[in-house]
Scaffold this motif. Sequence first.
Motif, PDB file in Angstrom:
ATOM      1  N   LEU A 372       0.809  -1.211   0.000  1.00 55.23           N
ATOM      2  CA  LEU A 372       0.000   0.000   0.000  1.00 55.23           C
ATOM      3  C   LEU A 372       0.846   1.267   0.000  1.00 55.23           C
ATOM      4  CD1 LEU A 372      -2.836  -0.924   2.534  1.00 55.23           C
ATOM      5  CD2 LEU A 372      -2.942  -0.961   0.055  1.00 55.23           C
ATOM      6  N   LEU A 373       2.031   1.210   0.641  1.00 48.69           N
ATOM      7  CA  LEU A 373       2.777   2.433   0.912  1.00 48.69           C
ATOM      8  C   LEU A 373       3.814   2.760  -0.161  1.00 48.69           C
ATOM      9  CD1 LEU A 373       3.350   1.963   4.754  1.00 48.69           C
ATOM     10  CD2 LEU A 373       1.520   3.205   3.610  1.00 48.69           C
ATOM     11  N   GLN A 374       4.356   1.760  -0.853  1.00 48.33           N
ATOM     12  CA  GLN A 374       5.399   2.030  -1.840  1.00 48.33           C
ATOM     13  C   GLN A 374       4.782   2.492  -3.171  1.00 48.33           C
ATOM     14  OE1 GLN A 374       7.770  -1.535  -1.986  1.00 48.33           O
ATOM     15  NE2 GLN A 374       8.205  -1.457   0.230  1.00 48.33           N
ATOM     16  N   GLY A 375       5.545   3.344  -3.891  1.00 48.35           N
ATOM     17  CA  GLY A 375       5.037   3.913  -5.133  1.00 48.35           C
ATOM     18  C   GLY A 375       6.072   3.939  -6.240  1.00 48.35           C
ATOM     19  N   PRO A 376       5.815   4.712  -7.298  1.00 53.79           N
ATOM     20  CA  PRO A 376       6.694   4.689  -8.489  1.00 53.79           C
ATOM     21  C   PRO A 376       8.102   5.180  -8.221  1.00 53.79           C
ATOM     22  CG  PRO A 376       5.028   6.430  -8.636  1.00 53.79           C
ATOM     23  CD  PRO A 376       4.638   5.574  -7.484  1.00 53.79           C
ATOM     24  N   ASP A 377       8.289   6.108  -7.276  1.00 55.80           N
ATOM     25  CA  ASP A 377       9.622   6.651  -7.016  1.00 55.80           C
ATOM     26  C   ASP A 377      10.322   5.988  -5.832  1.00 55.80           C
ATOM     27  OD1 ASP A 377       8.534   9.993  -7.932  1.00 55.80           O
ATOM     28  OD2 ASP A 377       9.426   8.407  -9.173  1.00 55.80           O
ATOM     29  N   THR A 378       9.712   4.938  -5.272  1.00 51.38           N
ATOM     30  CA  THR A 378      10.369   4.221  -4.168  1.00 51.38           C
ATOM     31  C   THR A 378      11.605   3.511  -4.704  1.00 51.38           C
ATOM     32  OG1 THR A 378       8.257   3.890  -3.053  1.00 51.38           O
ATOM     33  CG2 THR A 378      10.077   2.477  -2.378  1.00 51.38           C
ATOM     34  N   ASP A 379      12.731   3.682  -4.016  1.00 50.87           N
ATOM     35  CA  ASP A 379      14.002   3.129  -4.465  1.00 50.87           C
ATOM     36  C   ASP A 379      14.002   1.604  -4.319  1.00 50.87           C
ATOM     37  OD1 ASP A 379      16.568   2.592  -5.168  1.00 50.87           O
ATOM     38  OD2 ASP A 379      17.510   3.756  -3.555  1.00 50.87           O
ATOM     39  N   PRO A 380      14.153   0.821  -5.401  1.00 47.47           N
ATOM     40  CA  PRO A 380      14.195  -0.654  -5.305  1.00 47.47           C
ATOM     41  C   PRO A 380      15.333  -1.149  -4.416  1.00 47.47           C
ATOM     42  CG  PRO A 380      13.872   0.039  -7.591  1.00 47.47           C
ATOM     43  CD  PRO A 380      14.203   1.275  -6.813  1.00 47.47           C
ATOM     44  N   GLU A 381      16.457  -0.401  -4.402  1.00 50.06           N
ATOM     45  CA  GLU A 381      17.576  -0.813  -3.551  1.00 50.06           C
ATOM     46  C   GLU A 381      17.195  -0.728  -2.080  1.00 50.06           C
ATOM     47  OE1 GLU A 381      21.301  -2.218  -2.478  1.00 50.06           O
ATOM     48  OE2 GLU A 381      20.224  -2.247  -4.398  1.00 50.06           O
ATOM     49  N   ALA A 382      16.435   0.325  -1.717  1.00 40.84           N
ATOM     50  CA  ALA A 382      15.968   0.447  -0.324  1.00 40.84           C
ATOM     51  C   ALA A 382      15.032  -0.708   0.022  1.00 40.84           C
ATOM     52  CB  ALA A 382      15.272   1.791  -0.119  1.00 40.84           C
ATOM     53  N   VAL A 383      14.165  -1.081  -0.913  1.00 37.36           N
ATOM     54  CA  VAL A 383      13.261  -2.217  -0.682  1.00 37.36           C
ATOM     55  C   VAL A 383      14.060  -3.499  -0.499  1.00 37.36           C
ATOM     56  CG1 VAL A 383      11.415  -3.609  -1.694  1.00 37.36           C
ATOM     57  CG2 VAL A 383      11.391  -1.115  -1.968  1.00 37.36           C
ATOM     58  N   ARG A 384      15.118  -3.693  -1.307  1.00 37.20           N
ATOM     59  CA  ARG A 384      15.952  -4.898  -1.191  1.00 37.20           C
ATOM     60  C   ARG A 384      16.639  -4.962   0.171  1.00 37.20           C
ATOM     61  NH1 ARG A 384      20.793  -6.665  -1.195  1.00 37.20           N
ATOM     62  NH2 ARG A 384      21.656  -4.551  -1.255  1.00 37.20           N
ATOM     63  N   LYS A 385      17.145  -3.809   0.658  1.00 33.67           N
ATOM     64  CA  LYS A 385      17.823  -3.785   1.958  1.00 33.67           C
ATOM     65  C   LYS A 385      16.856  -4.131   3.093  1.00 33.67           C
ATOM     66  CE  LYS A 385      21.498  -0.514   0.746  1.00 33.67           C
ATOM     67  NZ  LYS A 385      22.081   0.826   1.022  1.00 33.67           N
ATOM     68  N   ILE A 386      15.610  -3.651   2.989  1.00 26.72           N
ATOM     69  CA  ILE A 386      14.621  -3.966   4.024  1.00 26.72           C
ATOM     70  C   ILE A 386      14.333  -5.468   4.034  1.00 26.72           C
ATOM     71  CG2 ILE A 386      12.204  -3.671   4.693  1.00 26.72           C
ATOM     72  CD1 ILE A 386      12.430  -0.784   3.706  1.00 26.72           C
TER      73      ILE A 386
END
Length: 751
Positions: A372-386
């Motif tokens: 719900l919270l992530q969008g088009p400009d959310t950094d994929p690298e940040a998502v991978r680290k999480i």
Amino acid sequence: MNKLIYNIYLKFTNPQDHGQLRNWKFNFTVLALFLSSGATFWFIIALIFELYEASVIPGFYVLFTLVNLYFFAKTQNFTLHRTLQVIFSLILPFAFEWMLGGFVASGAVCIWSLLALIGLLTCTPLEWERLIFWFLVYAAFAGATLLLEYRYESFLPEVYVGNPEFLFFINISAVGGFLFFISQIFIRSEQAIKLKLHGQIKAINSTLATAEINTDGTIRSANELLCSILRCNNSLLKGKNINDIIQLEECQPCAWEKIAGKAQSIIGEFKLINKEGEERWLYANFTPVTNAFQQVQYVILLANDITEAKRAQEKIISLTEEQKLLSLVVQKVSNAVIITDKDGYTTWVNQGFTDLTGYTLEHIKGKKPGALLQGPDTDPEAVRKIREGLRIKAPFYAEILNYHRLGLPYWVNLQITPILDEKGEVSMFISVQSDITERKNAEERLKQAYEEIKANNELLEESAAILDQKNQQLQLQTEMLLKQSVELEEKNNKIQQSINYASRIQNAVLPSEEEFKTLLKDAFVLFRPKDIVSGDFYWYARKKDDNIQLDKIIIVAADCTGHGVPGAFMSLIGNSILNQIIHDKEIHRPDLILQEMHCQIEKLLRQRETGNRDGMDVTICTLDFANQKVEFAGANNSLYRISNFKFEVYKGDRFSVGNVIIQQAHRERNFTLHTFPLLKGDCYYMMSDGFEDQFGGEEDKKFGAKQMQSQLYQIHQMPMHLQKSIMEKVFVKWLGERKQTDDVLLLGFKI
């Protein structure tokens, strides 16, 4: 010799007999064997002098004694076998005397009859009427012997004519030896009793404050512990009136009149002011010591200093108003808080999360936050680290760009903490999010400013004024960034303070041990949370029947899924559900209470739809004083009961309340009801698995149920407050330098 006597003692006594009866049985056995040795002596003498007819009587007595003692050891019927022994010990010496030529010629063999009667009745006392009966029987036999001797000619062996002095000397020597032997037994027995009594008095003086008080209230003597509490020595206490030191009448009106006048024991809490003016509290027992005419001779005081416990109770009472703030602490914390299960699906969010994202719990429950919270400009690298941080099962920090429900972007700092169960597996994740949008915007502006400065360096000569202005702007932005960093640190500190404060409030929600002891006078609560907040909790209720004025007491001990923050949430849910079931719906039977708890937890957590597995192991015990019975039911928990020195384990059903497995959701959970009589003196113990599952000791293994049962059995006769102290010391010693692995809860009470 001592080992032989001890083996005889074990063979002819029953461990369940009271102390006096065991001594009587032992004395009876020893005396019977000694009289048999005397009969053996006379049997040998008769054979030496070729008095074969007379030798039958002592030989028969020896055989009868051995048979009588054999069956006595088998049946333990003390009265029957003692009566048989008295009858034959009384009659056979007279018969033996007659075979030897009468009272004069035999050297007064009937002395053995009197000796046997006195010994058997003195070592094993009878009522006064039976003593008179047996001595009348002896007198009748003695009188009959004397009359018959002058009227009828008895059998008179030639070997004894003119030698009564010889036989009389043998009898007197044997009687003297017997009296010496018996006196040694009584002397050693008395010495053993004195040593035991001395040890008991020494143990009492080392743990309790004691004093002896005259009937007029003046103190005769006091031990060092009482003197220490009163801050004075024994000489200053001696002669002082107890009412001038301990406020008896204030706590219990007419207390001294009940003790010294009516010979009644008084037990309770009493206040005193010591020599230094310090207020102290004692839990004291005033016991009058009476003579044979039930007149009070003096009074014994046994007391324990409970001042610190009273002060702790006052502190706990002061926290009752703070219970109302628990929901505010959890809901109104300024940062956003998200709780997810081990697979990352949301189970709970606070108001701070709704304020930050626009999503309520209904919107996001059962979904992954990122969806719900992530969008088009959310950094994929940040998502991978999480995702990598979640995989390694360790706390971590991250920054990510999320989107509000209305589509507006914002930046957050994530502090994600995994919560592990007792097996080291992740049971849930707690994420605390701080809004850092302003800081990120400031960083972006700073970055842009640096780019502008770099571009304008080529035009330094023409743009000196512009560069100076940008430098000033950069300085202001840097200061703003530092200020925001300080504010972020303060917010993090407030989060930790809020959790600590929540722990205080959770402790206030639990009933205090002193409140518990107002229902059951002899009881204790041992409660040691593993973390700041606990997943174990206990609960009780008192339901009154107005028709018969008797109480029904319901006691609950529960172990929620996990510990720490998730366990604390479940404990609040369990506390609320119990109030609804027992006070609102008036359900009192333990099995029905567990069934209703299971249904409400399943419904509240929507376990059939979400797959949520949270639940709790519960022990419920209902003391029904109206019907004089105890009812028990357990959900994956047991009840320990010690009745008449017998240790009994009542096992609960092998499933929890809640913790629904979706594949088995259609199955009903019917809990088993155990019922047994309500007996005075019975001890009961309810607990979570934290104590038994704690690793420790020299071999670093679990404490275990067998060791727990053995430890409780050893101390069950002690007062409950001493049992608590001992179990705390046992746990601390077992734990050693190791880390506590789970919350610990142990309740004990005596009927």
